[in-house]
Structures are given as structure tokens and as C-alpha cells.
Write an enzyme that holds these catalytic residues in place. Structure first.
Site, PDB file in Angstrom:
ATOM      1  CB  THR A 118      -0.913   0.013   1.240  1.00 28.03           C
ATOM      2  OG1 THR A 118      -1.692  -1.175   1.260  1.00 28.03           O
ATOM      3  CG2 THR A 118      -1.834   1.220   1.226  1.00 28.03           C
ATOM      4  CB  THR A 119       3.776   2.227   2.086  1.00 25.76           C
ATOM      5  OG1 THR A 119       3.058   1.850   3.266  1.00 25.76           O
ATOM      6  CG2 THR A 119       4.568   3.490   2.363  1.00 25.76           C
ATOM      7  CE1 TYR A 181     -16.884  -2.627  -2.051  1.00 25.94           C
ATOM      8  CE2 TYR A 181     -17.012  -4.299  -3.759  1.00 25.94           C
ATOM      9  CZ  TYR A 181     -17.546  -3.194  -3.119  1.00 25.94           C
ATOM     10  OH  TYR A 181     -18.739  -2.664  -3.553  1.00 25.94           O
TER      11      TYR A 181
END
Length: 377
Positions: A118-119, A181
């Protein structure tokens, strides 16, 4: 004992299990394991890899020839940085800046490099761009710092594709997040992680329910830990009770003979910067940290103190970094981290790919004050 899991994808795992390893091949020595060598013929197929049955001694080298790219270097305890991906002002990957960041972490004794998470804005990178990042990372730090590559997403086919790419490029392990999700059931998570581990690259399971909306339970972690290629867990829940619960379930699996007694315990990494010191003091093994982008030496020292049960020293360092832990998330990750690195003159600019943006001006003084308090500027 060989696990027969069926299909061509199981070939590398079957070879790993059938090979006659020395009994100490995965026994911790100090804070790291011995290495094993994976030999790859000229074909691009990952299924034609074979595994050497002799252990090798890792020799650190700064030569950029990726000569040891087929050696899997087991992950270490300590501080693993969740590395940003630097971009030019036009949005392309800034390769010189990436090389510079990697060398910054070599010089700062960072214990692990986690790329394309993510980073690292991995969801905004193409497969070709992922390969660029992987290749540079292997060239710069392979054999010096273990390389963990994020390969998780919703679609298992894409996870498989990214994991095979990581294998081909010479990565040491994959970080696979619970599919976000869609909220799969626990049995679906078991199948997902087992399938990815069957590809032959060591896997760190990533649990971050705040982003994915699904929490992998300690009991499910105990089940997937039966797979010899699942070597660790990144816990980004902030729940410190998880350390004891995961250790307890893992021990129960060992007592029932579902996890071989010779295997090392799962590496438990915290993914919550504000609680990482406490996580390790309670029995964890380290962290995968955003703060480590800007304070790599301090994070390494804090993790080493916690691992050595020097609680006072670990908490002293943590107190110094407290505002960094907090304010590096004042906007969506990695927006503040990139601005901080630019402020520290570690990267030329703080560009983030849309829909992310550079740090809002109203937070500039906030992040700057946190860096100053930690004596990083």
C-alpha cells in the site's frame, strides 16, 4: 513428509518437501535463518525450478549484478520498511531516487524491505512498472536485506501472476493481503493462502481489516500455518492480544502434529506503527513499518531493544517517535511519508499518483514538527 496438493502449481512445493534438507535449514541463528538456494534453468517457467539441498552462506555485496537472485534469503526479525515508490514530477518511477532510498536502508541497518505494498502505491502500478521496482530492489539489496514483495489483491489470478513475477525477479517472500472488499469466508481465506503458498515462494499473510473489511481469525491463521511455505503474519489490527492468541493456536497445531516440530514459529510482524514496540515486547518478532521510511535506524534500534526485552529502551525510542507514528498518517498513506522524505532531502519530490495527491499545505507544519521532535530534521 511430502504434501500432495495436486496440479502443476504444486511441483515446486513437492520438491521442497521431498528434498533432504539439513535439519537446521530453517533454524533461527541469532535473528535470522540460514539460506537455501533455488536453481532456475534458462526457461521462464517458475515450475521448472529445482531446490538445492545444501545451505549457503550469504555474502553481503553492493555489486549491482543480481548474481544471487535465485537464492531465497529467509526473512528476519526486526524492522521491515514498507517502502514508498518515488516518482518523478511527471509520474514515472524515479529509479535513481529508488536506488538512493534502498541504500539509505542498507546504511541504516533496516532488517527487511517490503516493496509494492500500500505504501508503495502498488495498486497504481502496471506489471511492467512492478518489474522495474523488483529488478532495482534485487540489484541493490539482494543478499543484504531480505526482500518482501506485496502481491495481494482481490482476484486470485492476479495474485498468482504477481507472485510468479516476484519469483522470476528473485524476491525472497510475498506479502499477501486478505482479498479486500468482497469479504470471503474463513474457509475461502484458507484456500486462497494455501493456493498462493503452493507456488513455492514463502508467504507472509497480511491482515488489515480496516482496509479490506475482512479479518482473518487466529484459528484460520493456525490452519494456514500448516503449509510449510507460510512463514509469517503481518497484523495491522492494533489488537495486542492477537500475539498470544496466534501463538496459542500455532502451538496447538504443533501438538496435534499438523505443524512439523522442526519448523520455526511463524514470524509475527506488527503493521500498526503506534503499537509496534508493545507488540514485540508481548512476543512478536518485528514490524512492517511506514515510520521506518523516515526513521530506519531508530526503528531498527527500537525493534532490537524490544526483542532483547529491554523494555525501557524500546519505549524510550517509541516515545521519541510517537508523533511521527501518528502524523505520518495525517492524510492517506503514503502522502505524508513522501512529503516527509522530501523534507528530509531523501527524495526529490513528493508526487503521488492520482487519485492520491501531495500533502495538503495545512499539514506541512504538523509533519515537520513531528520530524523535528524525533530529531530527523
Amino acid at each position: 513428509m511430502t504434501r500432495f496438493i495436486g496440479g502443476r502449481a504444486a511441483l515446486i512445493t513437492a520438491l521442497l518437501c521431498a528434498a533432504s534438507y539439513p535439519t537446521d535449514a530453517f533454524t533461527p541463528t541469532s535473528r535470522h535463518w540460514n539460506s537455501r538456494t533455488v536453481r532456475t534453468p534458462s526457461t521462464t517457467s517458475p515450475f521448472s525450478r529445482t531446490v538445492a539441498t545444501t545451505t549457503t552462506t550469504t555474502t553481503s555485496s553492493t555489486q549491482r549484478n543480481a548474481s544471487n537472485s535465485n537464492t531465497i534469503h529467509p526473512l528476519k526479525k526486526g524492522s521491515t520498511v514498507a517502502l514508498v515508490t518515488p516518482f518523478t514530477p511527471s509520474g514515472s518511477i524515479d529509479i535513481p531516487a529508488l536506488r538512493s532510498l534502498l541504500q539509505f536502508h542498507v546504511q541504516s541497518s533496516t532488517d527487511g524491505i517490503c516493496i509494492l505494498g500500500t505504501t508503495g502505491e502498488a495498486s497504481l502500478l502496471s506489471m511492467e512498472e512492478r518489474k522495474m521496482v523488483l529488478d532495482v530492489c534485487v540489484e541493490e539489496v539482494k543478499g543484504i536485506i531480505p526482500i518482501l514483495c506485496g502481491t495481494g489483491t482481490i482476484d486470485p489470478k492476479q495474485v498468482r501472476e504477481m507472485t510468479l513475477q516476484a519469483i522470476d525477479c528473485g524476491c525472497d517472500a510475498s506479502l499477501v493481503v486478505t482479498p479486500p472488499y468482497i469479504k470471503p469466508p474463513q474457509r475461502g481465506l484458507v484456500r486462497h493462502f494455501m493456493d498462493m503458498a503452493d507456488l513455492g515462494l514463502p508467504v507472509v499473510v497480511y491482515n488489515v481489516p480496516g482496509r479490506t473489511a475482512v479479518d482473518i481469525s487466529p484459528e484460520t491463521i493456525g490452519i494456514v500455518a500448516e503449509h510449510e511455505m507460510i512463514v509469517g503474519v503481518k497484523e495491522a489490527t492494533g489488537d495486542l492480544t492477537r500475539v498470544e492468541r496466534i501463538r496459542m493456536v500455532e502451538q496447538e497445531q504443533r501438538q496435534m502434529g499438523k505443524i512439523h516440530s522442526d519448523r520455526s514459529p511463524l514470524l509475527l510482524y506488527s503493521g500498526d506503527d503506534s503499537t509496534e514496540a508493545e507488540f514485540v515486547l508481548k512476543g512478536g518478532d518485528g514490524c512492517i513499518s511506514v515510520t521506518a521510511n523516515v526513521a530506519p535506524r531508530e526503528m531498527h534500534d527500537m525493534m532490537m531493544a524490544a526483542l532483547d526485552r529491554k523494555a525501557e529502551e524500546a519505549m524510550r525510542i517509541n516515545e521519541m517517535l510517537k508523533d511521527v507514528h501518528k502524523d505520518i498518517f495525517c492524510e492517506s498513506n503514503p502522502i505524508p511519508a513522501k512529503w516527509a522524505l522530501k523534507r528530509m532531502n531523501k527524495i526529490p519530490n513528493a508526487y503521488c499518483r492520482p487519485p492520491l495527491m501531495e500533502l495538503d499545505e495545512k499539514y506541512h507544519t504538523v509533519v515537520e514538527a513531528a520530524l523535528a521532535k524525533a530529531r530527523l530534521i
